[in-house]
Design a protein around this motif. Structure first.
Motif: not given
Length: 505
Positions: A55-72
């Motif tokens: 669940e923690a990883v999912k939250r971080v990945c969802e945030w990263a997707e919104r901020r264009n950080h997914s590849n990081k």
């Protein structure tokens, strides 16, 4: 070309004994690392750890997707027939750091497989990651032992995988066994043999050589470095980001994308979330590393910054401080006064310096917050040539017994001694004084009407205490102040000042 920084505080750093970040803390640290510090990549978790981690990883990945950080955002995965890949895919991850065996011993004794079998499993997992649109980096776990004990295995592994769609080969000193000479030799051999491959170096600090090994790795041609905030990590920890930055920027003149001014801020947040205190003398981020204690250093700083090096505190969002204590000179005090906007004449400076040195003999450090209290105390009260002085006193406190005070004082050149008990140590002291005045001197003793304790900001247990006591004597009300690291001693000082003051009434 800049050196790439991968921060693994949220994965390897969380392997520090007793450290576990809540989901919101992980998200907060991820944001600070990527958007404040400008770290290139972050490793946030290991796959398949727990439902809470998912669940923690999912939250971080969802945030990263919104901020264009997914590849990081990177997640550690395993050679487990695709289970880790599915876990990462479901959590929203886009990059897997695949844990492979970088030493023949680990391959044969832990996995119980031949090198070729392991290579086949790696390639199968890579294919599964590709089908799920997940980018691949690989860790060569125990690579340092592999280079020492089985270098042919390491090169065979890289040769077998170099044409696979792997973005980075990551070389960990898993057990922290390397020294800087070995690190340079091993990294140089690999970088020379595979000039087109991007290699990362992952240091552990078991011999306190992690930062030195990073320096050697970069000199050898390594393009990426793994760090953690505050050096968090298993056993002795990982290479601390703050020190790595200083070495890369100053010693090697290499560039990174990191915003140095945010280092201290992020370090303090991680300190709070992790519960692991930063040592006071830890380079760059320790509480005292930008504090000059010796007066000669402060004097040199005033004369063309003679005691400065390239590690200027402002680079890291900090300021230089000048400690006040028994090694302080006028230069240290002037630096602190300048910061407070206070000017003193030479005589007042001499008195303040003497008082700070005397206080420094009782406590390790006098702070800038203490300074206005000291100045007020020194300038308003001159203890020299006073008609009333305390020559000696003893205060006794024992469980189950009332406190006892024994005092010896001098009044106009004549010595008096008295003993008394009280409800507290200061109460016993005052009652002994009252005996001297009422019984021996036949004089009235002033009445204490208010007692106030004031501690400068900071709340330290060793902070200076200002005790302000209000007295009434023959219908006249006035206040006296005492200043000391000990509350009772401060109250005694205020009392003696009171007695000298009524002598002139």
């Amino acid at each position: 070309m800049s050196i790439e920084i991968m921060d693994t505080t949220l994965r390897d750093g969380e392997q520090t004994s007793g450290v576990s970040f809540a989901a919101q803390e992980k998200l907060s640290i991820a944001r600070l690392l990527l958007e404040e510090l400008k770290v290139d990549r972050i490793e946030i978790a290991s796959a398949r750890v727990s439902e809470g981690e998912f669940e923690a990883v999912k939250r971080v990945c969802e945030w990263a997707e919104r901020r264009n950080h997914s590849n990081k955002i990177e997640i550690l995965g395993f050679i487990d027939e695709g289970i880790s890949i599915r876990w990462i895919k479901q959590a929203g991850g886009k990059v897997v750091n695949l844990l492979c065996k970088g030493s023949k011993k680990h391959c044969e004794q832990q996995l119980r497989k031949t090198p070729q079998e392991h290579i086949s499993d790696i390639k199968s997992t890579i294919e599964k990651a590709r089908k799920n649109d997940i980018d691949i980096n690989i860790y060569l776990e125990d690579w340092s032992n592999g280079m020492i004990q089985s270098p042919d295995y390491v090169f065979h592994l890289i040769n077998s995988l170099k044409d696979e769609p792997i973005k980075r080969f990551m070389l960990p000193d898993t057990l922290g066994i390397l020294n800087p000479y070995q690190t340079f030799e091993f990294c140089n051999n690999i970088c020379q043999q595979y000039p087109d491959i991007h290699f990362d170096f992952h240091a552990h600090n078991d011999y306190d050589l992690a930062v030195a090994n990073v320096l050697s790795a970069v000199k050898a041609g390594i393009k990426g470095i793994h760090c953690t905030i505050n050096g968090l990590g298993e056993r002795a920890g990982n290479a601390p980001l703050s020190s790595v930055l200083a070495v890369l920027h100053d010693q090697l003149k290499q560039q990174t994308h990191i915003d140095e001014t945010k280092v201290n801020q992020v370090s303090r947040v991680v300190e709070s979330y992790s519960g692991i205190r930063i040592p006071s003398n830890k380079p760059v981020i320790g509480e005292y590393v930008f504090t000059q204690c010796a007066g000669v250093h402060a004097d040199g700083d005033s004369k063309n910054n003679l005691y400065f090096n390239d590690l200027l505190p402002e680079r890291f969002g900090r300021t230089r401080e000048y400690a006040l204590g028994k090694t302080s000179g006028k230069a240290n005090i002037r630096k602190n006064l300048e910061a407070l906007g206070i000017e003193l004449d030479d005589e007042s400076m001499r008195k303040v310096t003497e008082r700070i040195i005397a206080l420094g003999d009782k406590k390790e450090l006098v702070t800038q917050d203490d300074l206005p209290y000291i100045i007020s105390d020194v300038l308003k009260h001159n203890d020299k040539d006073q008609p009333i002085r305390i020559l000696n006193y003893s205060l006794a406190l024992a469980q189950g017994l009332r406190p006892v005070a024994v005092i010896k004082m001098e009044i106009h050149g004549i010595q008096y001694e008295e003993t008394s008990i009280g409800d507290g140590q200061f109460d016993a002291f005052v009652k002994a004084l009252r005996k001297i005045y009422k019984i021996q001197l036949k004089r009235p003793f002033p009445m204490l009407t208010n007692y106030m304790v004031d501690i400068p900001p900071g709340g330290r247990t060793d902070a200076l205490v200002q005790t302000v006591i209000t007295w009434n004597h023959n219908g006249h009300t006035f206040k006296t102040r005492g200043l000391d690291a000990d509350q009772t001693e401060a109250a005694i000082q205020a009392t003696i000042k009171m007695l000298n003051q009524i002598e002139s009434m």
